[in-house]
Design a protein around this motif. Structure first.
Motif, PDB file in Angstrom:
ATOM      1  N   ARG A 289     -11.354-123.037 -50.852  1.00  0.00           N
ATOM      2  CA  ARG A 289     -11.689-123.652 -52.135  1.00  0.00           C
ATOM      3  C   ARG A 289     -12.054-122.594 -53.165  1.00  0.00           C
ATOM      4  NH1 ARG A 289     -15.642-128.295 -50.019  1.00  0.00           N
ATOM      5  NH2 ARG A 289     -16.141-126.532 -48.675  1.00  0.00           N
ATOM      6  N   THR A 290     -12.954-121.682 -52.744  1.00  0.00           N
ATOM      7  CA  THR A 290     -13.350-120.605 -53.658  1.00  0.00           C
ATOM      8  C   THR A 290     -12.152-119.716 -53.989  1.00  0.00           C
ATOM      9  OG1 THR A 290     -14.907-120.381 -51.843  1.00  0.00           O
ATOM     10  CG2 THR A 290     -15.582-119.513 -53.983  1.00  0.00           C
ATOM     11  N   TYR A 291     -11.311-119.508 -52.973  1.00  0.00           N
ATOM     12  CA  TYR A 291     -10.123-118.670 -53.158  1.00  0.00           C
ATOM     13  C   TYR A 291      -9.202-119.254 -54.221  1.00  0.00           C
ATOM     14  CZ  TYR A 291      -5.286-117.330 -51.909  1.00  0.00           C
ATOM     15  OH  TYR A 291      -3.982-116.959 -51.938  1.00  0.00           O
ATOM     16  N   TRP A 292      -8.906-120.562 -54.096  1.00  0.00           N
ATOM     17  CA  TRP A 292      -8.025-121.192 -55.091  1.00  0.00           C
ATOM     18  C   TRP A 292      -8.681-121.198 -56.468  1.00  0.00           C
ATOM     19  CZ3 TRP A 292      -7.308-125.198 -50.771  1.00  0.00           C
ATOM     20  CH2 TRP A 292      -6.203-124.847 -49.981  1.00  0.00           C
ATOM     21  N   ALA A 293     -10.012-121.482 -56.488  1.00  0.00           N
ATOM     22  CA  ALA A 293     -10.725-121.483 -57.770  1.00  0.00           C
ATOM     23  C   ALA A 293     -10.643-120.106 -58.421  1.00  0.00           C
ATOM     24  CB  ALA A 293     -12.183-121.888 -57.547  1.00  0.00           C
ATOM     25  N   THR A 294     -10.788-119.042 -57.603  1.00  0.00           N
ATOM     26  CA  THR A 294     -10.696-117.680 -58.139  1.00  0.00           C
ATOM     27  C   THR A 294      -9.309-117.434 -58.717  1.00  0.00           C
ATOM     28  OG1 THR A 294     -12.124-117.083 -56.316  1.00  0.00           O
ATOM     29  CG2 THR A 294     -11.234-115.270 -57.609  1.00  0.00           C
ATOM     30  N   GLN A 295      -8.267-117.875 -57.963  1.00  0.00           N
ATOM     31  CA  GLN A 295      -6.900-117.707 -58.449  1.00  0.00           C
ATOM     32  C   GLN A 295      -6.733-118.291 -59.851  1.00  0.00           C
ATOM     33  OE1 GLN A 295      -4.259-119.440 -55.491  1.00  0.00           O
ATOM     34  NE2 GLN A 295      -3.352-117.433 -55.162  1.00  0.00           N
ATOM     35  N   TYR A 296      -7.190-119.564 -59.993  1.00  0.00           N
ATOM     36  CA  TYR A 296      -7.049-120.197 -61.304  1.00  0.00           C
ATOM     37  C   TYR A 296      -7.971-119.559 -62.321  1.00  0.00           C
ATOM     38  CZ  TYR A 296      -3.799-123.683 -59.704  1.00  0.00           C
ATOM     39  OH  TYR A 296      -2.680-124.295 -59.241  1.00  0.00           O
ATOM     40  N   GLY A 297      -9.157-119.087 -61.870  1.00  0.00           N
ATOM     41  CA  GLY A 297     -10.066-118.397 -62.767  1.00  0.00           C
ATOM     42  C   GLY A 297      -9.421-117.157 -63.355  1.00  0.00           C
ATOM     43  N   VAL A 298      -8.777-116.365 -62.489  1.00  0.00           N
ATOM     44  CA  VAL A 298      -8.106-115.137 -62.942  1.00  0.00           C
ATOM     45  C   VAL A 298      -7.011-115.490 -63.952  1.00  0.00           C
ATOM     46  CG1 VAL A 298      -6.584-113.253 -62.210  1.00  0.00           C
ATOM     47  CG2 VAL A 298      -8.629-113.795 -60.894  1.00  0.00           C
ATOM     48  N   LEU A 299      -6.227-116.539 -63.614  1.00  0.00           N
ATOM     49  CA  LEU A 299      -5.177-116.976 -64.528  1.00  0.00           C
ATOM     50  C   LEU A 299      -5.776-117.378 -65.873  1.00  0.00           C
ATOM     51  CD1 LEU A 299      -2.114-117.815 -64.836  1.00  0.00           C
ATOM     52  CD2 LEU A 299      -2.875-120.120 -64.243  1.00  0.00           C
ATOM     53  N   GLY A 300      -6.897-118.143 -65.814  1.00  0.00           N
ATOM     54  CA  GLY A 300      -7.554-118.591 -67.046  1.00  0.00           C
ATOM     55  C   GLY A 300      -8.035-117.426 -67.885  1.00  0.00           C
TER      56      GLY A 300
ATOM     57  N   LEU B 147      -8.565-128.929 -41.031  1.00  0.00           N
ATOM     58  CA  LEU B 147      -8.609-128.516 -42.424  1.00  0.00           C
ATOM     59  C   LEU B 147      -8.396-127.003 -42.468  1.00  0.00           C
ATOM     60  CD1 LEU B 147     -11.803-130.412 -43.543  1.00  0.00           C
ATOM     61  CD2 LEU B 147      -9.509-130.846 -44.401  1.00  0.00           C
ATOM     62  N   VAL B 148      -8.039-126.493 -43.631  1.00  0.00           N
ATOM     63  CA  VAL B 148      -7.972-125.034 -43.744  1.00  0.00           C
ATOM     64  C   VAL B 148      -9.395-124.511 -43.936  1.00  0.00           C
ATOM     65  CG1 VAL B 148      -5.635-125.037 -44.640  1.00  0.00           C
ATOM     66  CG2 VAL B 148      -7.527-125.107 -46.239  1.00  0.00           C
ATOM     67  N   SER B 149      -9.559-123.202 -44.033  1.00  0.00           N
ATOM     68  CA  SER B 149     -10.902-122.620 -44.144  1.00  0.00           C
ATOM     69  C   SER B 149     -11.610-123.130 -45.397  1.00  0.00           C
ATOM     70  CB  SER B 149     -10.780-121.094 -44.207  1.00  0.00           C
ATOM     71  OG  SER B 149     -11.986-120.545 -44.676  1.00  0.00           O
TER      72      SER B 149
ATOM     73  N   PRO C  82      -8.857-127.056 -56.578  1.00  0.00           N
ATOM     74  CA  PRO C  82      -9.273-126.542 -55.256  1.00  0.00           C
ATOM     75  C   PRO C  82      -9.849-127.625 -54.354  1.00  0.00           C
ATOM     76  CG  PRO C  82     -10.012-125.084 -56.982  1.00  0.00           C
ATOM     77  CD  PRO C  82      -9.495-126.312 -57.665  1.00  0.00           C
ATOM     78  N   ILE C  83     -10.668-128.522 -54.935  1.00  0.00           N
ATOM     79  CA  ILE C  83     -11.314-129.559 -54.117  1.00  0.00           C
ATOM     80  C   ILE C  83     -10.263-130.526 -53.588  1.00  0.00           C
ATOM     81  CG2 ILE C  83     -12.934-131.483 -54.208  1.00  0.00           C
ATOM     82  CD1 ILE C  83     -14.411-129.769 -56.419  1.00  0.00           C
ATOM     83  N   TRP C  84      -9.363-130.920 -54.484  1.00  0.00           N
ATOM     84  CA  TRP C  84      -8.314-131.851 -54.113  1.00  0.00           C
ATOM     85  C   TRP C  84      -7.417-131.239 -53.038  1.00  0.00           C
ATOM     86  CZ3 TRP C  84      -6.403-135.578 -58.353  1.00  0.00           C
ATOM     87  CH2 TRP C  84      -5.647-136.598 -57.772  1.00  0.00           C
TER      88      TRP C  84
ATOM     89  N   ILE D 189       1.134-122.871 -44.109  1.00  0.00           N
ATOM     90  CA  ILE D 189      -0.284-123.231 -44.054  1.00  0.00           C
ATOM     91  C   ILE D 189      -1.021-122.198 -44.884  1.00  0.00           C
ATOM     92  CG2 ILE D 189      -2.185-123.909 -42.566  1.00  0.00           C
ATOM     93  CD1 ILE D 189      -0.209-123.850 -40.217  1.00  0.00           C
ATOM     94  N   GLU D 190      -1.572-122.636 -46.007  1.00  0.00           N
ATOM     95  CA  GLU D 190      -2.232-121.712 -46.930  1.00  0.00           C
ATOM     96  C   GLU D 190      -3.736-121.721 -46.691  1.00  0.00           C
ATOM     97  OE1 GLU D 190      -1.288-121.468 -51.478  1.00  0.00           O
ATOM     98  OE2 GLU D 190      -0.024-122.995 -50.558  1.00  0.00           O
ATOM     99  N   GLY D 191      -4.372-120.574 -46.804  1.00  0.00           N
ATOM    100  CA  GLY D 191      -5.831-120.521 -46.797  1.00  0.00           C
ATOM    101  C   GLY D 191      -6.486-120.660 -45.430  1.00  0.00           C
ATOM    102  N   LEU D 192      -5.849-120.092 -44.399  1.00  0.00           N
ATOM    103  CA  LEU D 192      -6.496-120.061 -43.079  1.00  0.00           C
ATOM    104  C   LEU D 192      -7.383-118.827 -43.008  1.00  0.00           C
ATOM    105  CD1 LEU D 192      -3.643-120.884 -40.556  1.00  0.00           C
ATOM    106  CD2 LEU D 192      -5.543-122.331 -41.255  1.00  0.00           C
TER     107      LEU D 192
END
Lengths: 540, 160
Positions: B15-26, B9-11, B66-68, B133-136
């Motif tokens: 998950r938090t990283y992707w959530a932050t990305q979408y949070g910033v966009l939101g 799996l990636v790090s 992020p979870i998916w 490979i994203e998020g290592l």
């Protein structure tokens, strides 16, 4: 930059006569010379003429409109002058040179750029001569290296020099390599570089006799031109250019009395007749234009194989001639195109899958056979691949799920106009419009059937053969050794139907070749066959 | 016979990283929607639609994607090949022999740096044969790059 040797320039350029003497001289010049040289001085004539032709519509407009045309057109004239001056300046600032290791092109006045093509990276050489070039005995040489790098273009060498250069660039390295090797050799770095000048001369002489003709265009095959989509595209392009010329020349179509009177007399004939006349005229124009386009680009098309040099040569063109050399080791397969009207006429076209050819425009550089009878094209493919029958390999069908997907997708697309027609029928209250909705649905069924019948793949000793498509049917024969990666891709709907698309990534041609909707259980086997020894370790 | 999933799996920080990305966009979209309605450009039902869309981006982007994605994005490097899996609606498995790898790049965006994460991109001679490979986490990414570089240096045939 000004240290070019006037003797060599004159020796190569001054005498346009073709023959062994010039070839030998070029070959002698070629290897050890490290001088920066200019392109042929005759290009000084080409640049102004070219710019004037480009601005011709404006100039004609100026002549017609006279002083009444308004001031802004004069700017175009000034623009033409500036363009001519820049063209001349370009000649003075562009220089090129060769050595054992590379070809270099240097250009620019203030912002000097140097493009280098290492000899062992040269994949294709293309010699083009427009009618203007030909009148002056010149040609443009394009040197293609690996994918993604900028092309090295020497616009304006004397024709014999260009031809000799093409031979030399591809063959010096190939000469020492094993010639009967059907597969790809080791990487280019290992290929030897020819050394002595004497060897160069003898190679030039030998090569001409070793060319083996694979395909030569029979003038009778021009009958396939009206069925070819390339002709249609050419026709549309000419229409667009024509419209541009009419607009630029300042001719006002809407207010022109002659156009107006023609239009009103047409209106008198009744709509139905006008539509029929319009369609007939359009068809005639399309046929004339596509035949014209075919003759202009493919007249005298020849494909030859050079065993010693390990390359394929094509030459073609009526007014603008074009000669392309493709390195044989870089050839990763062929692609048979049977687009719809052409397929009905039992015709096909053939393209090479290779690295180093920039497919600008309609991918003409990689054409191995223009629209011709299908069996001739298949025979050409056999000779090019060196393995008979690759295109005749019986293909494995992809099963019921894939077939069903072909029908649902085709019908889904055609349902949109059908629904629109029914909605229209309700809105205007005419039932017969609604009945027309049957037509797109029937078309959808025909399309789905054609796609389902075409779909299939096969694995042979050397190749992956994959076919798909109804209107633009393509059969790709790709060498499995050329695969750099393999992918298995499945959308949500594909997963539900139990199919997946297997993708072969390669450096050549379209970079990726898809085998559509393979049953899931067979997809992994296919991936393993494409990249033997790498996929099995990831099986369950 | 199907393929198994790639081993790693990636790090988990991804998950938090992707959530932050979408949070910033939101947050950016929210600011735009607020600005639009206060200036008076967004009125009536359009206003509610805009805020609904922003809410949807935030809920799906922070809560679901992020979870998916963390469950789907997997990778593995063996002694002979690299294997990646990506995508949720369109799933994509890719396998490339190490001998065909041309370059290995690492990339760290501003938000990724915050979480000490890297994206490793492996390119082959094909323009369409890239593997990402994203998020290592940074240590793993460096190790992978080192391994891949060592493996590719020995291989000569990149099949161009």
């Amino acid at each position: 930059m000004n240290d070019r040797d006037p003797r060599t320039e004159a020796g190569v350029d001054g005498e346009p006569a073709l023959g062994a003497e010039v070839m030998a001289e070029v070959a002698q010049d070629f290897p050890a010379d490290e001088q920066w040289r200019r392109l042929s001085p005759r290009m000084l004539l080409v640049h102004p003429v070219r710019e004037v032709i480009r601005f011709l519509p404006v100039l004609i407009g100026l002549l017609i409109a006279g002083s009444a045309g308004g001031g802004q057109n004069w700017w175009s004239l000034i623009g033409t002058g500036v363009a001519v001056a820049l063209g001349l300046l370009r000649w003075f600032t562009t220089t090129y040179r060769f050595n054992q290791a590379q070809v270099q092109l240097r250009r620019g006045l203030l912002n000097k750029t140097t493009i280098s093509a290492p000899m062992d990276r040269i994949r294709s050489v293309d010699v083009t001569a427009t009618i203007l070039h030909r009148a002056l005995g010149l040609a443009e040489v394009k040197i293609g290296t690996g994918a993604g790098e900028s092309e090295l273009k020497l616009d304006g060498l004397s024709a014999p020099h260009a031809a000799a250069l093409r031979e030399d660039l591809l063959h010096r390295r190939g000469a020492g390599a094993p010639t009967s090797d059907p597969g790809p050799a080791a990487d280019g770095a290992a290929a030897p570089v020819g050394d002595g000048t004497a060897e160069g001369v003898s190679l030039v002489k030998n090569r001409a006799s070793q060319d083996e003709l694979i395909y030569a265009l029979d003038p009778a095959w021009i009958r396939y031109a009206p069925f070819s989509p390339a002709g249609l595209i050419a026709a549309l392009a000419i229409f667009a250019v024509g419209g541009q010329i009419i607009r630029d020349s300042g001719l006002n179509v809407e207010n022109n009395a002659q156009v107006q009177s023609t239009w009103s007399s047409l209106e008198g004939l009744g709509v139905a007749l006008a539509v029929i006349v319009g369609i007939v005229v359009l068809l005639l124009v399309m046929v004339i234009l596509s035949v014209g386009g075919y003759v202009l680009s493919f007249w005298g098309f020849r494909l030859a194989h050079n065993e010693a040099g390990g390359s394929f040569h094509t030459s073609r063109g009526l007014l603008t001639t074009r000669a392309t050399s493709l390195e044989k080791r870089r050839l990763r397969g062929v692609e048979l195109h049977e687009a719809v009207p052409l397929r009905w006429a039992r015709g096909a076209t053939l393209r090479a899958i290779t690295t180093g050819v920039k497919d600008e425009g309609r991918g003409m550089s990689s054409t191995l056979a223009p629209s011709s009878p299908r069996d001739v094209v298949c025979r050409t493919a056999d000779l090019v691949l060196g393995t008979p029958g690759a295109l005749a390999t019986p293909l494995q069908s992809h099963g019921a799920a894939a077939t069903q997907r072909r029908y649902t997708r085709a019908l889904g697309t055609c349902a949109v106009p059908a629904v629109a027609l029914i909605a229209l029928a309700f809105m205007v209250g005419r039932a017969w419009i609604g009945a027309l909705a049957v037509l797109p649905l029937l078309l959808g069924i025909a399309l789905g059937r054609s796609r389902a019948n075409a779909l299939g793949h096969a694995i042979t000793a050397r190749f992956l053969v994959a076919r798909s498509g109804a209107i633009t049917r393509r059969t790709s024969v790709v060498e499995r050794d050329g695969a750099v990666a393999v992918g298995i891709r499945a959308s949500f709907f594909q997963r539900r139907a139990g199919v997946a698309t297997v993708q072969l990534a390669t450096a050549a041609g379209r970079q990726r070749y898809d085998v559509l909707d393979v049953p899931s259980h067979a997809a992994v086997d296919l991936a393993e066959q494409i990249l033997p020894g790498y996929v099995a370790q990831f099986r369950e | 016979m199907e393929l198994r999933d790639p081993a790693n799996l990636v790090s988990s920080r991804a998950r938090t990283y992707w959530a932050t990305q979408y949070g910033v966009l939101g947050v950016i979209l929210l600011a735009a929607a607020t600005a639009g309605s206060s200036v008076g450009r967004l009125t009536g039902e359009w206003r509610w639609l805009a805020f609904l869309a922003v809410a949807l981006v935030l809920v799906v982007g922070v809560g679901v994607i992020p979870i998916w994605r963390y469950r789907v994005h997997r990778w593995e490097v063996t002694s002979t090949a690299i294997y990646t899996k990506r995508g949720w609606i369109v799933q994509e498995l890719r396998i490339a022999p190490l001998s065909r790898v041309q370059t290995v790049d690492t990339e760290r965006g501003p938000i990724a740096q915050l979480f000490k994460l890297s994206t490793v991109t492996v390119t082959t001679a094909s323009a369409k044969g890239e593997m990402k490979i994203e998020g290592l986490d940074r240590e793993t990414a460096d190790r992978v790059v080192q391994e891949l570089t060592a493996a590719t240096a020995t291989g000569a045939d990149d099949a161009t």
